[in-house]
Design a protein around this motif. Structure first.
Motif: not given
Length: 159
Positions: A3-11
């Protein structure tokens, strides 16, 4: 592909807490449908079987078309309940247990009591005899086991 922009943890995406798979409503709807369609199929099958018994007694004067249609409609309703397993396996399993397996086993254990219980139903005398004779042949147990098997097969297929 990363992924280009990984999601923050817990999002989680907005509204995710309101999303459901609909399994509970599907199970309730399937169970109610199975519980309503199965006894209609049983009544048609019992009535059709009682009509076919008249073939041997009355010969050509018996209503062969009517009993045949009742049996075919009953088979179609049982097919609908079995196919319902694709939508809700629990509905098919519960219908098979409630309307087939349990009455069949209870009849084998307490045959006199089932005759009395069927006699207490608010039905015509002809229908009492038809239901008792159909129960006596063991077909509710057979149909119930087949419906439970269809529901179990659909359950195992999903996993």
């Amino acid at each position: 592909m990363p992924e280009k922009f990984p999601s923050p943890a817990g999002w989680t995406p907005p509204g995710a807490q309101f999303r459901s798979s609909g399994n509970v409503s599907r199970t309730v709807a399937g169970t109610l449908t199975g519980l309503l369609i199965t006894p209609v199929g049983i009544a048609l099958a019992a009535r059709g079987a009682a009509g076919t018994r008249q073939w041997t007694i009355l010969g050509d004067f018996a209503d062969r078309v009517g009993s045949t249609i009742q049996i075919l409609l009953a088979a179609a309703l049982f097919l609908v309940v079995a196919a319902l397993a694709a939508y809700s396996p629990a509905g098919t399993i519960v219908a098979g247990l409630v309307w087939g397996v349990l009455p069949g086993i209870i009849h084998f254990i307490f045959p006199d009591d089932t005759f009395r219980l069927i006699g207490d139903l608010p039905l015509s005398d002809e229908m009492h005899v038809a239901l008792y004779q159909w129960l006596q042949t063991g077909f509710p147990l057979i149909v119930g086991i087949l419906l439970v098997g269809a529901g179990a097969a659909a359950t195992f297929r999903r996993r």
